[in-house]
Scaffold this active site. Structure first.
Site, PDB file in Angstrom:
ATOM      1  N   LYS A 120       0.861  14.673   1.329  1.00  0.00           N
ATOM      2  CA  LYS A 120      -0.494  14.973   0.856  1.00  0.00           C
ATOM      3  C   LYS A 120      -0.693  16.479   0.632  1.00  0.00           C
ATOM      4  O   LYS A 120      -1.692  16.924   0.100  1.00  0.00           O
ATOM      5  CB  LYS A 120      -1.530  14.429   1.826  1.00  0.00           C
ATOM      6  CG  LYS A 120      -1.498  12.892   1.919  1.00  0.00           C
ATOM      7  CD  LYS A 120      -2.516  12.364   2.911  1.00  0.00           C
ATOM      8  CE  LYS A 120      -2.413  10.878   3.173  1.00  0.00           C
ATOM      9  NZ  LYS A 120      -3.063  10.042   2.138  1.00  0.00           N
ATOM     10  N   LYS A 146     -14.513   8.591  -3.702  1.00  0.00           N
ATOM     11  CA  LYS A 146     -15.757   8.921  -2.988  1.00  0.00           C
ATOM     12  C   LYS A 146     -16.289  10.277  -3.456  1.00  0.00           C
ATOM     13  O   LYS A 146     -17.502  10.461  -3.628  1.00  0.00           O
ATOM     14  CB  LYS A 146     -15.506   8.938  -1.476  1.00  0.00           C
ATOM     15  CG  LYS A 146     -15.148   7.564  -0.926  1.00  0.00           C
ATOM     16  CD  LYS A 146     -14.490   7.600   0.462  1.00  0.00           C
ATOM     17  CE  LYS A 146     -13.779   6.279   0.723  1.00  0.00           C
ATOM     18  NZ  LYS A 146     -12.871   6.302   1.882  1.00  0.00           N
ATOM     19  N   LYS A 153      -8.341  14.284   4.667  1.00  0.00           N
ATOM     20  CA  LYS A 153      -7.542  13.054   4.673  1.00  0.00           C
ATOM     21  C   LYS A 153      -6.540  13.192   5.791  1.00  0.00           C
ATOM     22  O   LYS A 153      -6.467  14.245   6.428  1.00  0.00           O
ATOM     23  CB  LYS A 153      -6.835  12.850   3.333  1.00  0.00           C
ATOM     24  CG  LYS A 153      -6.059  14.091   2.849  1.00  0.00           C
ATOM     25  CD  LYS A 153      -5.399  13.873   1.505  1.00  0.00           C
ATOM     26  CE  LYS A 153      -6.309  13.988   0.309  1.00  0.00           C
ATOM     27  NZ  LYS A 153      -6.611  12.737  -0.357  1.00  0.00           N
ATOM     28  N   ARG A 154      -5.752  12.131   6.055  1.00  0.00           N
ATOM     29  CA  ARG A 154      -4.704  12.263   7.060  1.00  0.00           C
ATOM     30  C   ARG A 154      -3.798  13.448   6.712  1.00  0.00           C
ATOM     31  O   ARG A 154      -3.583  13.746   5.535  1.00  0.00           O
ATOM     32  CB  ARG A 154      -3.873  10.969   7.138  1.00  0.00           C
ATOM     33  CG  ARG A 154      -4.561   9.878   7.911  1.00  0.00           C
ATOM     34  CD  ARG A 154      -4.843  10.279   9.352  1.00  0.00           C
ATOM     35  NE  ARG A 154      -3.632  10.266  10.137  1.00  0.00           N
ATOM     36  CZ  ARG A 154      -3.272   9.283  10.957  1.00  0.00           C
ATOM     37  NH1 ARG A 154      -4.061   8.238  11.126  1.00  0.00           N
ATOM     38  NH2 ARG A 154      -2.151   9.346  11.646  1.00  0.00           N
ATOM     39  N   HIS A 192       0.792  -1.242   0.000  1.00  0.00           N
ATOM     40  CA  HIS A 192       0.000   0.000   0.000  1.00  0.00           C
ATOM     41  C   HIS A 192       0.815   1.277   0.000  1.00  0.00           C
ATOM     42  O   HIS A 192       0.241   2.367   0.097  1.00  0.00           O
ATOM     43  CB  HIS A 192      -0.925   0.045   1.212  1.00  0.00           C
ATOM     44  CG  HIS A 192      -2.014  -0.965   1.167  1.00  0.00           C
ATOM     45  ND1 HIS A 192      -3.249  -0.709   0.625  1.00  0.00           N
ATOM     46  CD2 HIS A 192      -2.040  -2.251   1.579  1.00  0.00           C
ATOM     47  CE1 HIS A 192      -4.002  -1.799   0.730  1.00  0.00           C
ATOM     48  NE2 HIS A 192      -3.283  -2.745   1.306  1.00  0.00           N
ATOM     49  N   THR A 196      -8.323   6.839  -2.025  1.00  0.00           N
ATOM     50  CA  THR A 196      -9.674   6.322  -2.212  1.00  0.00           C
ATOM     51  C   THR A 196     -10.695   7.428  -1.946  1.00  0.00           C
ATOM     52  O   THR A 196     -11.825   7.362  -2.441  1.00  0.00           O
ATOM     53  CB  THR A 196      -9.954   5.120  -1.286  1.00  0.00           C
ATOM     54  OG1 THR A 196      -9.430   5.415   0.012  1.00  0.00           O
ATOM     55  CG2 THR A 196      -9.305   3.869  -1.814  1.00  0.00           C
TER      56      THR A 196
END
Ligand code: 26V
Length: 821
Positions: free
Chosen positions: A551, A657, A545-546, A357, A653
């Site tokens: 990110k 969504k 998100k985290r 992952h 992911t």
């Protein structure tokens, strides 16, 4: 099946009386929630038993999905929808004066995961049951899930997530299925009957007690099982062997109790930085050993021999955290079943498959040999043997190339390399998006891919469209079904039939009205909780998100500051009003990420209070991001920020969504964004920034010159200076570390390098949003092309390509869908 509302009401009231000794009037809302949950559980009990019987007697291959995280979220609403009785219950409860929504909101989120990996496991469970696939989950029943985040004065505070405090109606404790897991001790070798035996002595036993949670398929008769293990001290009544019993008596002391309780006490709150904590290794071995013991025990009870084990059982490991399944299976086969090494190894490799992952080097698990040896002496011996044989095998592929062998070894430089173990001991290795798998094959795991090309494959991630559309956005789901029928619920690719309605102005208007209503709902939540008023007509620009450097929440934040500066300078700047919405947790020890949270909150305080700006810009940070908060935020989003440094986000992911709910992606060419672009076409997504190849090339050259950008770009310089010159309403040196990470540590994540391309992409987004017709078309295209990203598709690919399993339809196949009301 409840035959009528009257019967349902009776069952519900019986539960209330029986469980709490209360009448409807006396019962609290929590009592009512629990009674409803219990009624639902009863309702599926027979199907659950039947599913298990069917799997046992049918003798088809079964899969066990091992994951150290399952981020399930709430279950009541999803279960009612999957059973097909949500509407019916809502009406029946309504007749009793009870609001089903209110009860649903009382349920604690099962937050047994950090982020993507854990939520993926939960989406997979839903899809596997819905596709009638014989797959079960295996994990840990953490007493405390991921911490609860509070924002105090702009800073993240962490509180324990005591999710079990009111009990959990969805689990069934199965003490009779408990097994013993052994830690520490010594291994004695003994020759007996001409064979060498390994006897593990002086160990500390831990009792693993399973709690089973039903996983209900969508309108079929399947109820699979998620088995979560809890650690308990061993006591005399457990029917132990004599030697175990004596040992336990000796161990019945406070320290033992404490050590055992710690194992399933808490989920580790980091999803990127590997740390060699003994407790974490204990957790891993604990659920791996318990899970395998129960699988082998059950298998043997039915089949007698283990000869066909690999044909009948598949074990999937979600990342390397459960990679000890490999030596543990070997231990069971050799030490307990008397198999020879070769045979045991062949069965093991043919049983195990592995998903990777992440490519972040800091997340790669490696355990110090000392720790492994001390905690798991017999497992360590087996790892040594695996390593020796593996290196010998590599010698055939790379004769004389010691460097290569050293680089690929399972044990090297006093560490056990879990990814190497997972590849050596499995028949399949997959990445989670096309680009991710390519990077694994070409860069990170290149030597392995050269040696075992046939093991490597891609399975692009997916999400369950039932939770993320049907449940989270019921009005949109209803509209879609009204227009194109409800086959999309079973075959999400049918969402494609919406495509032509992007040209239908009346349909666009309906979709827009639903989006507006979802935004109003979120705005109400924000006002009630934070006293901040959002304009639901503004562009809801969402980044949830985290919190992690790769990110790039920082890129978003710096752009907001730049926008603020430009608006101050030119109040007539032509941009549509925007609401920037952030949410996400930072690992408690991740200093930089926590400063980014403070930065966003500082910007929010400044922007939201500036009377000349606040009608154009709003910034909010919603605390405690979780599955249930995501279900509120995502349906209200216009723009979906997926702006990771290219090459770093394995898949993502959240991106899926958002598109499913009609948001437009603003993203880099990273992870599944690339496949989203392939699906929706260039004109329905906004892409910017460096490509993965460019990023990797820069890394090879030792990075780029961030200082040069700073000195040559006044807009950027201003923003960066404002971090440290007292401009922001925060203590003086608060953001110095951020400044330094960009300029002194040379901007590892290319925030400055991508800044102007990002600002330009944001401008494009604003312009497109201002053209509501155009935006509406784009939104519908996104929904219509989201079918590919259903986890039903992903899981079917696993079933066919990796596990080689078929659906096992429970009950009368012609009755599928008959429960629907
Ligand atoms: C890693 C580690 C590293 C050691 C410390 C504890 C810990 C806990 C969890 C993890 C797993 C993190 C990996 C992860 O969540 N990866 C995400 O997986 C998603 C599902 O495949 C994917 O969409 C995201 O891109 C990826 O970051």
């Amino acid at each position: 099946m409840f035959s009528s509302k009257e019967q349902f009401k009776e069952t519900f009231l019986d539960k209330l009386n029986g469980m709490f000794g209360k009448s409807l009037e006396e019962a609290s809302s929590m009592d009512r929630y629990m009674a409803l949950g219990a009624a639902v559980r009863n309702h599926i009990a027979r199907k659950w038993v039947k599913t298990n019987e069917r799997y046992l007697y049918k003798g088809e291959r079964q899969v066990y999905y091992f994951s150290i995280e399952f981020l399930l979220g709430r279950l009541l609403g999803a279960n009612l929808l999957n059973i097909g009785i949500r509407r019916f219950c809502q009406d029946a409860l309504g007749e009793l004066g009870i609001d089903l929504n209110e009860l649903e909101n009382l349920e604690a989120d099962a937050g047994l995961g950090n982020g993507g990996l854990g939520r993926l496991a939960a989406c997979f469970l839903d899809s596997m049951a819905s596709l009638s696939l014989p797959v079960h989950g295996c994990g840990i029943r953490y007493k405390y899930g991921l911490f609860e985040q509070k924002i105090v004065d702009g800073y993240q505070m962490e509180l324990p997530d005591n999710w079990l405090k009111n009990g959990n109606v969805w689990e069934i404790r199965k003490p009779d299925k408990a097994v013993i897991v052994r830690f520490y001790g010594t291994v004695r070798m003994e020759a007996r009957d001409g064979r060498l035996r390994f006897i593990h002595e002086n160990y500390k036993p831990v009792l693993a007690v399973p709690y089973d949670v039903p996983v209900i398929g969508f309108q079929n008769q399947t109820v699979n099982t998620l088995r979560l293990w809890s650690a308990e001290t061993v006591s005399a009544e457990q029917g132990l062997e004599y030697s175990d019993l004596n040992r336990c008596k000796r161990l019945e002391n406070i320290q033992y109790q404490y050590d055992v309780d710690a194992i399933s006490e808490i989920l580790y709150p980091d999803d990127t930085h590997y740390e060699g904590r003994v407790l974490r290794l204990k957790q891993q071995y604990f659920f791996v050993s318990a899970g395998l013991q129960s699988i082998v025990r059950r298998y043997k009870r039915k089949n007698g021999t283990l000869l066909e084990f690999a044909d009948k059982i598949a074990i999937h490991i979600n990342d390397t955290h459960p990679a000890l399944v490999i030596p543990e299976l070997m231990r069971i086969f050799i030490d307990e079943e008397g198999m020879g090494w070769e045979e045991a190894w062949q069965i093991t490799v043919n049983t195990v498959s592995y998903t990777n992952h992440t490519i972040l080097p800091e997340a790669m698990e490696k355990w110090p040999v000392e720790i492994m040896h001390h905690l798991l002496p017999r497992i360590y011996m087996i790892l040594q043997e695996i390593n020796e044989r593996f290196c010998r095998h590599l010698w055939h592929s790379f004769p004389g190339d010691w460097d290569k062998i050293h680089q690929m070894a399972v044990i090297a430089d006093d560490y056990v390399h879990m990814a190497h173990l997972a590849i050596a001991g499995s028949y399949s290795v997959n990445g989670v998006a096309k680009i991710h798998t390519e990077i694994l094959k070409k860069e990170v795991l290149k030597s392995f891919a050269q040696t075992y090309p046939y093991k490597f494959n891609n399975k692009t991630n997916g999400i369950t469209h039932r939770r993320w559309l049907l449940q989270a956005n019921p009005n949109l789901a209803r509209l879609i079904s009204r227009i194109v029928g409800d086959s999309w619920l079973y075959h999400p690719a049918y969402l494609a039939s919406l495509r032509r309605y992007s040209e239908d102005a009346a349909f666009r208007e309906k979709v827009a009205a639903i989006k507006l209503a979802n935004k109003e709902k979120l705005a109400r939540h924000v006002r009630n909780k934070y006293g901040i008023t959002l304009d639901p007509h503004s562009l809801f620009d969402v980044h949830v998100k985290r919190i992690h450097a790769y990110k790039r929440q920082l890129l978003n934040a710096l752009h907001i500051l730049d926008l603020y500066n430009r608006l101050k300078e030119n109040p007539d700047l032509d941009i549509p009003p925007r609401t920037f919405i952030f949410a996400g947790k930072a690992a408690p020890g991740y200093y930089l990420a926590k400063r980014v949270i403070k930065l966003v909150n500082t910007l929010a305080a400044m922007v939201n209070h500036d009377p000349r700006i606040r009608d154009k810009l709003k910034v909010v940070f919603l605390e405690n991001y979780s599955v249930s908060l995501a279900e509120l935020i995502i349906p209200a989003a216009d723009l979906s920020q997926q702006i990771s440094t290219a090459s770093k986000e394995a898949s993502g992911t959240g991106n899926m969504k958002f598109m499913l709910n009609g948001a437009i992606t603003l993203g880099t060419l990273d992870g599944a964004n690339i496949e989203i672009r392939e699906e929706v076409g260039d004109e329905n997504i906004i892409i910017f920034g460096l490509t993965a190849d460019e990023v990797l090339q820069y890394y090879q050259q030792g990075g780029y010159r961030a200082w040069d950008l700073y000195h040559s770009q006044p807009r950027l310089q201003l923003v960066l200076d404002q971090l440290v010159n007292g401009f922001l309403p925060a203590p003086g040196e608060e953001f110095r570390v951020i400044f330094n990470s960009l300029l002194h540590d040379n901007d590892e994540f290319f925030v400055l390098k991508d800044f102007f391309p990002y600002a330009a992409a944001q401008e494009t987004a604003g312009r497109l949003f201002a053209d509501r017709q155009r935006w509406g078309r784009m939104a519908i295209h996104n929904i219509a092309h989201a079918g590919f990203f259903s986890s039903d598709r992903t899981v079917s690919e696993y079933a066919v390509g990796i596990w080689k399993i078929n659906p096992v339809v429970i009950g009368d196949p012609y009755m599928v869908g008959m429960d629907r009301r």
